[in-house]
Write a protein that holds these residues in place. Structure first.
Motif, mmCIF file in Angstrom:
data_model
loop_
_atom_site.group_PDB
_atom_site.id
_atom_site.type_symbol
_atom_site.label_atom_id
_atom_site.label_comp_id
_atom_site.label_asym_id
_atom_site.label_seq_id
_atom_site.Cartn_x
_atom_site.Cartn_y
_atom_site.Cartn_z
ATOM 1 N N LYS A 3 25.953 41.570 30.293
ATOM 2 C CA LYS A 3 24.675 42.192 31.001
ATOM 3 C C LYS A 3 25.273 42.896 32.327
ATOM 4 O O LYS A 3 24.624 43.918 32.854
ATOM 5 C CB LYS A 3 23.639 41.224 31.714
ATOM 6 C CG LYS A 3 22.847 40.415 30.750
ATOM 7 C CD LYS A 3 21.916 39.384 30.925
ATOM 8 C CE LYS A 3 21.279 38.818 29.919
ATOM 9 N NZ LYS A 3 20.339 37.499 30.281
ATOM 10 N N THR A 4 26.487 42.377 32.854
ATOM 11 C CA THR A 4 26.787 43.127 34.063
ATOM 12 C C THR A 4 28.475 43.196 33.928
ATOM 13 O O THR A 4 28.970 42.373 33.255
ATOM 14 C CB THR A 4 26.593 42.239 35.184
ATOM 15 O OG1 THR A 4 25.112 42.163 35.290
ATOM 16 C CG2 THR A 4 27.092 43.097 36.598
ATOM 17 N N PHE A 5 28.992 44.150 34.456
ATOM 18 C CA PHE A 5 30.464 44.528 34.411
ATOM 19 C C PHE A 5 30.995 44.357 35.851
ATOM 20 O O PHE A 5 30.243 45.276 36.749
ATOM 21 C CB PHE A 5 30.827 45.960 34.058
ATOM 22 C CG PHE A 5 30.424 45.981 32.414
ATOM 23 C CD1 PHE A 5 31.158 45.630 31.228
ATOM 24 C CD2 PHE A 5 29.478 46.458 31.876
ATOM 25 C CE1 PHE A 5 31.155 45.920 30.080
ATOM 26 C CE2 PHE A 5 28.762 46.451 30.590
ATOM 27 C CZ PHE A 5 29.817 46.239 29.732
ATOM 28 N N ILE A 6 32.059 43.938 36.267
ATOM 29 C CA ILE A 6 32.639 43.979 37.564
ATOM 30 C C ILE A 6 34.141 44.604 37.426
ATOM 31 O O ILE A 6 35.014 43.978 36.571
ATOM 32 C CB ILE A 6 32.585 42.485 38.245
ATOM 33 C CG1 ILE A 6 31.428 41.874 38.378
ATOM 34 C CG2 ILE A 6 33.635 42.733 39.260
ATOM 35 C CD1 ILE A 6 31.432 40.474 38.873
ATOM 36 N N PHE A 7 34.186 45.455 38.072
ATOM 37 C CA PHE A 7 35.604 46.152 38.055
ATOM 38 C C PHE A 7 36.394 45.652 39.331
ATOM 39 O O PHE A 7 35.932 45.836 40.346
ATOM 40 C CB PHE A 7 35.387 47.518 38.158
ATOM 41 C CG PHE A 7 34.520 48.309 37.055
ATOM 42 C CD1 PHE A 7 35.549 48.536 35.923
ATOM 43 C CD2 PHE A 7 33.335 48.195 36.921
ATOM 44 C CE1 PHE A 7 34.820 49.065 34.688
ATOM 45 C CE2 PHE A 7 32.872 48.657 35.889
ATOM 46 C CZ PHE A 7 33.354 49.389 34.772
ATOM 47 N N VAL A 8 37.393 45.247 39.107
ATOM 48 C CA VAL A 8 38.625 44.713 40.071
ATOM 49 C C VAL A 8 39.911 45.387 39.890
ATOM 50 O O VAL A 8 40.511 45.568 38.998
ATOM 51 C CB VAL A 8 38.555 43.387 40.085
ATOM 52 C CG1 VAL A 8 37.399 42.682 40.429
ATOM 53 C CG2 VAL A 8 39.003 42.736 38.796
ATOM 54 N N GLU A 9 40.563 45.716 41.288
ATOM 55 C CA GLU A 9 41.765 46.478 41.242
ATOM 56 C C GLU A 9 42.663 45.124 40.730
ATOM 57 O O GLU A 9 42.718 43.993 41.343
ATOM 58 C CB GLU A 9 42.162 46.916 42.643
ATOM 59 C CG GLU A 9 43.657 47.666 42.450
ATOM 60 C CD GLU A 9 43.876 48.378 43.987
ATOM 61 O OE1 GLU A 9 44.181 49.366 43.889
ATOM 62 O OE2 GLU A 9 43.349 47.642 44.916
ATOM 63 N N ASP A 10 43.835 45.546 39.959
ATOM 64 C CA ASP A 10 44.754 44.605 39.788
ATOM 65 C C ASP A 10 45.253 43.966 40.849
ATOM 66 O O ASP A 10 45.861 44.697 41.733
ATOM 67 C CB ASP A 10 45.687 45.330 38.780
ATOM 68 C CG ASP A 10 46.815 44.242 38.048
ATOM 69 O OD1 ASP A 10 46.468 43.117 37.940
ATOM 70 O OD2 ASP A 10 47.868 44.650 37.680
ATOM 71 N N GLY A 11 45.492 42.608 40.802
ATOM 72 C CA GLY A 11 46.158 42.029 42.043
ATOM 73 C C GLY A 11 45.267 41.491 43.190
ATOM 74 O O GLY A 11 45.615 40.863 43.975
ATOM 75 N N SER A 12 43.867 42.400 43.271
ATOM 76 C CA SER A 12 43.150 42.064 44.617
ATOM 77 C C SER A 12 42.516 40.574 44.369
ATOM 78 O O SER A 12 41.999 40.284 45.334
ATOM 79 C CB SER A 12 42.092 43.125 44.453
ATOM 80 O OG SER A 12 41.283 43.055 43.241
ATOM 81 N N VAL A 13 42.405 40.161 43.447
ATOM 82 C CA VAL A 13 41.692 38.748 43.000
ATOM 83 C C VAL A 13 42.263 38.034 41.983
ATOM 84 O O VAL A 13 42.794 38.593 41.196
ATOM 85 C CB VAL A 13 40.000 39.055 42.907
ATOM 86 C CG1 VAL A 13 39.277 39.687 44.017
ATOM 87 C CG2 VAL A 13 39.867 39.624 41.642
ATOM 88 N N ASP A 14 42.003 36.786 41.973
ATOM 89 C CA ASP A 14 42.464 36.001 40.768
ATOM 90 C C ASP A 14 41.349 36.228 39.573
ATOM 91 O O ASP A 14 40.167 35.776 39.712
ATOM 92 C CB ASP A 14 42.194 34.332 41.234
ATOM 93 C CG ASP A 14 42.917 33.863 40.109
ATOM 94 O OD1 ASP A 14 42.906 33.974 38.840
ATOM 95 O OD2 ASP A 14 43.663 32.343 40.393
ATOM 96 N N VAL A 15 41.836 36.847 38.708
ATOM 97 C CA VAL A 15 40.752 37.310 37.948
ATOM 98 C C VAL A 15 40.243 36.239 36.837
ATOM 99 O O VAL A 15 39.077 36.132 36.589
ATOM 100 C CB VAL A 15 41.398 38.254 36.844
ATOM 101 C CG1 VAL A 15 40.333 38.801 35.508
ATOM 102 C CG2 VAL A 15 41.720 39.752 37.558
ATOM 103 N N ASP A 16 41.102 35.333 36.571
ATOM 104 C CA ASP A 16 40.724 34.058 35.761
ATOM 105 C C ASP A 16 39.462 33.278 36.709
ATOM 106 O O ASP A 16 38.676 32.742 36.131
ATOM 107 C CB ASP A 16 41.947 33.130 35.465
ATOM 108 C CG ASP A 16 42.916 33.984 34.454
ATOM 109 O OD1 ASP A 16 42.588 34.521 33.655
ATOM 110 O OD2 ASP A 16 44.266 33.315 34.602
ATOM 111 N N ASP A 17 39.796 33.100 37.904
ATOM 112 C CA ASP A 17 39.017 32.236 38.712
ATOM 113 C C ASP A 17 37.633 32.860 38.730
ATOM 114 O O ASP A 17 36.601 32.183 38.786
ATOM 115 C CB ASP A 17 39.353 32.030 40.220
ATOM 116 C CG ASP A 17 40.578 30.979 40.130
ATOM 117 O OD1 ASP A 17 40.648 30.168 39.231
ATOM 118 O OD2 ASP A 17 41.115 30.749 41.046
ATOM 119 N N LEU A 18 37.858 34.375 38.728
ATOM 120 C CA LEU A 18 36.437 35.074 38.857
ATOM 121 C C LEU A 18 35.673 34.954 37.736
ATOM 122 O O LEU A 18 34.462 34.838 37.747
ATOM 123 C CB LEU A 18 36.732 36.658 39.587
ATOM 124 C CG LEU A 18 35.450 37.651 39.436
ATOM 125 C CD1 LEU A 18 34.744 37.067 40.432
ATOM 126 C CD2 LEU A 18 36.144 38.838 39.691
#
Length: 93
Positions: A3-18
């Motif tokens: 239902k929703t997409f979140i775009f994050v810059e590589d290295g800015s957050v822990d993608v697995d945790d998010l």
């Protein structure tokens, strides 16, 4: 269903945790550092993923067919045992 997409810059957050914290209806998309941030897009209708297709087109019809065979058909004990094992492996917790 996504239902929703979140775009994050590589290295800015822990993608697995998010990804774990937002749930199955949110897709986290990582983009390269220094690149232009993608535009956030909210689709008018939810995007169906491959698991929706598998559930509706493969999993449910196979389960219904096995139920029908095991409930209403005369089959040998050997075949029944094989189908019972198959049913248990794929459709029972």
């Amino acid at each position: 269903m996504i239902k929703t997409f979140i775009f994050v810059e590589d290295g800015s957050v822990d993608v697995d945790d998010l990804t774990k914290s937002v749930g199955n209806d949110v897709k986290v998309i990582t983009y390269r550092q220094g690149a232009t941030m993608p535009t956030i897009h909210q689709p008018q209708e939810p995007v169906r993923d491959c698991f929706d297709y598998q559930e509706q087109r493969i999993f449910k019809p196979t389960q219904a067919a096995l139920n029908e065979v095991l409930s209403n058909c005369k089959i040998s004990k050997k075949v029944r045992a094989i189908l019972d094992n198959l049913y248990s492996d794929y459709f029972c917790d």
